[in-house]
Design a protein around this motif. Structure first.
Motif, PDB file in Angstrom:
ATOM      1  N   GLY A 104       0.822  -1.201   0.000  1.00  0.00           N
ATOM      2  CA  GLY A 104       0.000   0.000   0.000  1.00  0.00           C
ATOM      3  C   GLY A 104       0.859   1.255   0.000  1.00  0.00           C
ATOM      4  N   ALA A 105       1.933   1.253   0.804  1.00  0.00           N
ATOM      5  CA  ALA A 105       2.832   2.411   0.851  1.00  0.00           C
ATOM      6  C   ALA A 105       3.474   2.632  -0.520  1.00  0.00           C
ATOM      7  CB  ALA A 105       3.895   2.188   1.922  1.00  0.00           C
ATOM      8  N   ALA A 144      -8.956  -6.414   5.768  1.00  0.00           N
ATOM      9  CA  ALA A 144      -8.508  -6.568   4.380  1.00  0.00           C
ATOM     10  C   ALA A 144      -9.311  -5.650   3.448  1.00  0.00           C
ATOM     11  CB  ALA A 144      -8.634  -8.026   3.945  1.00  0.00           C
ATOM     12  N   LEU A 145     -10.634  -5.614   3.641  1.00  0.00           N
ATOM     13  CA  LEU A 145     -11.459  -4.740   2.797  1.00  0.00           C
ATOM     14  C   LEU A 145     -11.172  -3.274   3.103  1.00  0.00           C
ATOM     15  CD1 LEU A 145     -14.841  -6.716   2.890  1.00  0.00           C
ATOM     16  CD2 LEU A 145     -13.293  -6.479   0.945  1.00  0.00           C
ATOM     17  N   GLY A 146     -10.877  -2.984   4.385  1.00  0.00           N
ATOM     18  CA  GLY A 146     -10.515  -1.624   4.761  1.00  0.00           C
ATOM     19  C   GLY A 146      -9.232  -1.186   4.057  1.00  0.00           C
ATOM     20  N   TRP A 147      -8.284  -2.095   3.964  1.00  0.00           N
ATOM     21  CA  TRP A 147      -7.035  -1.799   3.233  1.00  0.00           C
ATOM     22  C   TRP A 147      -7.335  -1.490   1.771  1.00  0.00           C
ATOM     23  CZ3 TRP A 147      -4.836  -4.531  -0.891  1.00  0.00           C
ATOM     24  CH2 TRP A 147      -3.553  -4.123  -1.257  1.00  0.00           C
ATOM     25  N   VAL A 186      -6.606   2.168   0.108  1.00  0.00           N
ATOM     26  CA  VAL A 186      -5.638   2.286  -0.993  1.00  0.00           C
ATOM     27  C   VAL A 186      -6.330   2.844  -2.246  1.00  0.00           C
ATOM     28  CG1 VAL A 186      -4.182   0.953  -2.579  1.00  0.00           C
ATOM     29  CG2 VAL A 186      -4.033   0.558  -0.122  1.00  0.00           C
ATOM     30  N   CYS A 187      -7.512   2.307  -2.576  1.00  0.00           N
ATOM     31  CA  CYS A 187      -8.219   2.785  -3.771  1.00  0.00           C
ATOM     32  C   CYS A 187      -8.620   4.255  -3.614  1.00  0.00           C
ATOM     33  CB  CYS A 187      -9.451   1.924  -4.060  1.00  0.00           C
ATOM     34  SG  CYS A 187      -9.042   0.257  -4.642  1.00  0.00           S
TER      35      CYS A 187
END
Lengths: 206, 103
Positions: free
Chosen positions: A44-45, B82-85, B89-90
């Motif tokens: 992500g980073a 996981a969905l929060g990530w 990110v999106c």
């Protein structure tokens, strides 16, 4: 396969899952999930570093992105998705007590993962031949670092799949012993998951 | 710990869905990939296109997380993380894209 389907969708199966909250269970080792979270944060980073670097160099990124091989990128997406699917089938086979059948599915998943590596290597060779390097531009630096960081995860994933194949071939996995195969499969799906963002971000977004 | 559970667990329920479900999901994932690829091949650009690309990526990711990773049946914290990530990110990629438009 029929046995497998019957075992997994037998009428007695559905209500236990749907109604019993206590059936909630994290597959595999708890530790792999903390590892996966750490990996997701690292990727992500990288993704955000790319996205915000692009925001300051939109023209450069758009221009140099055009030279990327989108066909190779899409083919690799399909290979990873298919590999993930085959590994799911392996886990399902193990869950149905068919460890040796699981080994066959894992071998298919490994072949697709190896296909990803071959396609990626061809892509790198073409890029290096065209003079692309870490220092040739900000875009190329990000492209190489992001894809290579992911590439190394694919290599590790293949090592894990090879170990799972070996275990499955020896009949190690079954309904009473799912831990190893679930743990390895979870890692492999994570490698797929991050590529699902990497591909549109680096190869397509403009 | 789970290794000591009853070997008949799979007879009562499956933690990994059915082969049919996995196959249908695979078809959806491949179809979605072809859409993303064709957007790239047609040189699609702009906020609407990028929104579509990452909506597709999010949908694909959610299928991997919930079904292939089998977090649908895991304690709620895990699919949410996981969905929060994916969401974070999106969303941040979207903000970065918007920042690039404004620059």
């Amino acid at each position: 396969m029929n046995t497998c389907v019957q075992t997994l969708v037998s009428p007695s199966a559905a209500p236990a899952v749907a109604s019993d909250g206590s059936a909630r269970r994290l597959p595999g080792d708890l530790a792999i999930w903390f590892f996966i979270l750490a990996e997701l944060l690292a990727f992500g980073a990288f993704f955000l570093a790319y996205a915000f670097a692009r925001a300051n160099n939109v023209e450069l990124f758009n221009e140099q992105q055009l030279a990327l091989d989108r066909n190779a990128g899409a083919l690799n997406t399909i290979l990873l998705l298919t590999s993930s699917y085959l590994v799911v089938r392996a886990v399902q086979a193990a869950e149905a007590g068919q460890s040796r059948r699981a080994a066959t599915w894992i071998a298919g998943g490994f072949a697709c993962g190896a296909g990803f590596v071959v396609v990626k290597l061809f892509e790198y060779v073409a890029k290096f031949a065209a003079g692309v390097s870490l220092s040739s531009s900000t875009f190329h630096m990000f492209y190489l670092i992001l894809t290579f960081f992911h590439f190394m995860h694919v290599i590790l994933g293949l090592v894990i799949l090879a170990a799972l194949w070996n275990g499955a071939r020896k009949g190690r996995y079954g309904p009473g012993n799912m831990n190893g195969i679930e743990t390895g499969a979870a890692y492999w799906h994570m490698v797929d998951l991050v590529w699902l963002i990497l591909f549109p971000l680096v190869y397509v977004m403009r | 710990m789970r290794n000591h559970e009853s070997p008949t667990r799979a007879l009562h329920h499956s933690d990994h869905g059915t082969p049919l479900r996995a196959t249908v999901i695979w078809v959806v994932l491949i179809a979605a990939t072809i859409v993303t690829w064709s957007v790239g091949e047609n040189g699609g650009s702009g906020p609407a296109v990028v929104g579509l690309l990452f909506a597709i990526a999010f949908g694909k990711g959610a299928l991997i997380i919930l079904d292939y990773m089998a977090l649908r049946r895991a304690p709620l914290m895990w699919p949410l993380l996981a969905l929060g990530w994916m969401t974070l990110v999106c969303a941040l990629i979207g903000i970065a894209y918007w920042k690039g438009l404004a620059a």
